[in-house]
Design a protein around this motif. Structure first.
Motif, mmCIF file in Angstrom:
data_model
loop_
_atom_site.group_PDB
_atom_site.id
_atom_site.type_symbol
_atom_site.label_atom_id
_atom_site.label_comp_id
_atom_site.label_asym_id
_atom_site.label_seq_id
_atom_site.Cartn_x
_atom_site.Cartn_y
_atom_site.Cartn_z
ATOM 1 N N ILE A 183 -5.092 2.665 -1.953
ATOM 2 C CA ILE A 183 -3.975 3.529 -1.533
ATOM 3 C C ILE A 183 -4.239 4.150 -0.169
ATOM 4 C CG2 ILE A 183 -3.273 4.019 -3.909
ATOM 5 C CD1 ILE A 183 -4.691 6.751 -3.620
ATOM 6 N N THR A 184 -5.241 3.617 0.535
ATOM 7 C CA THR A 184 -5.587 4.115 1.866
ATOM 8 C C THR A 184 -5.207 3.069 2.907
ATOM 9 O OG1 THR A 184 -7.468 5.336 0.947
ATOM 10 C CG2 THR A 184 -7.450 4.975 3.335
ATOM 11 N N ARG A 185 -4.519 3.467 3.921
ATOM 12 C CA ARG A 185 -4.103 2.524 4.954
ATOM 13 C C ARG A 185 -5.327 1.980 5.679
ATOM 14 N NH1 ARG A 185 0.501 1.126 7.521
ATOM 15 N NH2 ARG A 185 0.357 0.429 9.696
ATOM 16 N N GLN A 186 -5.421 0.660 5.774
ATOM 17 C CA GLN A 186 -6.539 -0.006 6.418
ATOM 18 C C GLN A 186 -6.039 -0.774 7.645
ATOM 19 O OE1 GLN A 186 -9.742 0.164 5.322
ATOM 20 N NE2 GLN A 186 -9.207 1.405 3.544
ATOM 21 N N PRO A 187 -6.872 -0.924 8.673
ATOM 22 C CA PRO A 187 -6.495 -1.810 9.774
ATOM 23 C C PRO A 187 -6.191 -3.201 9.253
ATOM 24 C CG PRO A 187 -8.457 -0.534 10.324
ATOM 25 C CD PRO A 187 -8.189 -0.285 8.871
ATOM 26 N N GLU A 188 -5.230 -3.868 9.855
ATOM 27 C CA GLU A 188 -4.724 -5.138 9.337
ATOM 28 C C GLU A 188 -5.806 -6.202 9.209
ATOM 29 O OE1 GLU A 188 -1.085 -8.300 10.336
ATOM 30 O OE2 GLU A 188 -1.750 -6.832 11.827
ATOM 31 N N HIS A 189 -6.800 -6.186 10.109
ATOM 32 C CA HIS A 189 -7.802 -7.251 10.084
ATOM 33 C C HIS A 189 -8.865 -7.050 9.015
ATOM 34 C CE1 HIS A 189 -9.540 -4.108 12.647
ATOM 35 N NE2 HIS A 189 -10.736 -4.615 12.392
ATOM 36 N N LEU A 190 -8.925 -5.869 8.417
ATOM 37 C CA LEU A 190 -9.882 -5.638 7.337
ATOM 38 C C LEU A 190 -9.262 -6.102 6.019
ATOM 39 C CD1 LEU A 190 -11.377 -2.131 8.211
ATOM 40 C CD2 LEU A 190 -12.192 -4.401 8.862
ATOM 41 N N GLY A 191 -9.877 -7.068 5.403
ATOM 42 C CA GLY A 191 -9.343 -7.615 4.171
ATOM 43 C C GLY A 191 -8.284 -8.686 4.383
ATOM 44 N N ALA A 192 -8.192 -9.203 5.589
ATOM 45 C CA ALA A 192 -7.237 -10.286 5.843
ATOM 46 C C ALA A 192 -7.728 -11.622 5.300
ATOM 47 C CB ALA A 192 -6.966 -10.406 7.347
ATOM 48 N N PHE A 193 -9.024 -11.705 5.017
ATOM 49 C CA PHE A 193 -9.611 -12.967 4.602
ATOM 50 C C PHE A 193 -10.330 -12.804 3.257
ATOM 51 C CE2 PHE A 193 -9.859 -12.477 9.237
ATOM 52 C CZ PHE A 193 -8.985 -13.483 9.622
ATOM 53 N N VAL A 194 -10.211 -13.802 2.413
ATOM 54 C CA VAL A 194 -10.914 -13.950 1.136
ATOM 55 C C VAL A 194 -10.471 -12.882 0.129
ATOM 56 C CG1 VAL A 194 -13.154 -14.223 -0.017
ATOM 57 C CG2 VAL A 194 -12.881 -14.992 2.357
ATOM 58 N N GLY B 116 -19.764 -7.098 5.781
ATOM 59 C CA GLY B 116 -19.227 -7.696 6.993
ATOM 60 C C GLY B 116 -18.250 -6.767 7.682
ATOM 61 N N ALA B 117 -18.152 -6.901 9.006
ATOM 62 C CA ALA B 117 -17.279 -6.024 9.791
ATOM 63 C C ALA B 117 -15.801 -6.315 9.559
ATOM 64 C CB ALA B 117 -17.607 -6.156 11.275
ATOM 65 N N LEU B 118 -15.456 -7.430 8.908
ATOM 66 C CA LEU B 118 -14.066 -7.766 8.611
ATOM 67 C C LEU B 118 -13.741 -7.591 7.129
ATOM 68 C CD1 LEU B 118 -13.724 -11.018 10.775
ATOM 69 C CD2 LEU B 118 -13.235 -8.645 11.427
#
Length: 319
Positions: free
Chosen positions: A194-205, A251-253
């Motif tokens: 429920i916390t807004r994350q930058p789009e690139h975090l969690g974009a993969f896998v 990982g940073a992403l």
């Protein structure tokens, strides 16, 4: 956003596509993970033997544990291993070959626990299974050829979350003592949903959708609610003092970047020794990508941390 990924990790996206988790597809995903695990050849020349044992829990059911014993004389240190899979997938077959390699590299007996999965078993059932395995490991130390004063816990993703929760449970129950905790991109905080994350975090896998499904399955309610079951969400623990030293890698992403860094900060503030590694260009589960330098670096960092904690060795060369 693929330009943010370490080039050596790009082929891994074909091996680990982003998951769209739901109740209907979960059985097929579980079967697919088991088939993929079974198809992986065991590493040769490790000298590690394996066997499965049954552990009785406090409520009377049985949990399978897989014991990895390296060659050589004991007593050896031990690692209680907790597999990943978002709390809803995986088994002792997950990472089986990697556990053989790790047991040889660290010269430690590894006991991998086949905890019950959500949503069939909700919190705190899975961590209670892990605690039963920890008690069994401690009580069977002489038979297993291990030193009960040198037991670490290790987990990846949801397994990392369970490992963190297990250290809290063991502390609160007065043991068994845990010498170190290895948390590899651990799944620690349902409030990330429920916390807004930058789009690139969690974009993969491992995506926000998959994360919400995993937490919903474990908690039996929407993630981020005011109340959660005991020991279900390690990051919600008010007191982190008195916990064993920690190695945290992410990982940073990874979607878990912020929650893992914040947990490391809170451990440090609670006077718990912490070794935190953030790997640039790396997504969730990146370390399973063979041949990628960043994957090898993470493995070397983890093995060195374990050898320092369990053998008193200094420096990565000890691995």
């Amino acid at each position: 956003m693929r330009d943010l990924i370490d080039p050596a990790l790009l082929p891994g996206l074909d091996m680990m596509p982003a998951l769209d988790l739901n109740d209907a597809i979960l059985p097929a995903l579980r079967d697919g993970m088991e088939q993929a695990s079974a198809a992986m050849p065991e590493p040769v020349g490790t000298g590690v033997t394996t066997r499965d044992e049954q552990v009785r829990t406090s409520d009377g059911h049985s949990v399978t544990v897989r014991v990895y014993t390296p060659s050589g004389a004991g007593p050896r240190p031990a690692i209680l291993q907790i597999h990943g899979g978002g709390y809803v997938m995986g088994s002792v077959n997950t990472g089986h070959g990697a556990m053989m390699t790790l047991a040889a590299a660290v010269e430690a007996v590894i006991v991998s626990v086949d905890y019950r999965l959500a949503p069939e078993t909700r919190a705190p059932g899975p961590v209670e299974d892990c605690y039963a395995a920890l008690v069994w490991l401690h009580e069977r130390a002489a038979d297993l050829g291990i030193d009960p004063a040198r037991i670490a816990v290790s987990g990846q993703s949801a397994g990392g979350g369970l490992a963190a929760a297990l250290t809290q449970m063991a502390r609160d129950r007065g043991g068994p003592a845990i010498a170190h905790q290895i948390l590899v991109y651990p799944m620690l905080d349902d409030r990330t949903c429920i916390t807004r994350q930058p789009e690139h975090l969690g974009a993969f896998v491992w995506t926000p959708q998959a994360n919400a499904f995993g937490w919903r399955s474990l908690l039996g309610r929407e993630p981020g609610a005011a109340e959660v079951p005991p020991y279900a969400v390690p990051a919600r623990a008010a007191d982190l003092s008195g916990l064993p030293p920690a190695f945290i890698a992410v990982g940073a992403l990874d979607l878990f970047l912020a929650e893992d860094m914040d947990y490391a900060r809170r451990l440090i503030e609670a006077k718990v020794p912490v070794e935190l590694h953030v790997y640039p260009g790396a997504y969730h589960g990146f370390d399973v990508m063979p041949g990628a330098p960043v994957s090898g670096r993470m493995q070397r960092d983890m093995i060195a941390a374990l050898r320092r904690a369990l053998h008193g060795e200094e420096g990565a060369e000890a691995a």
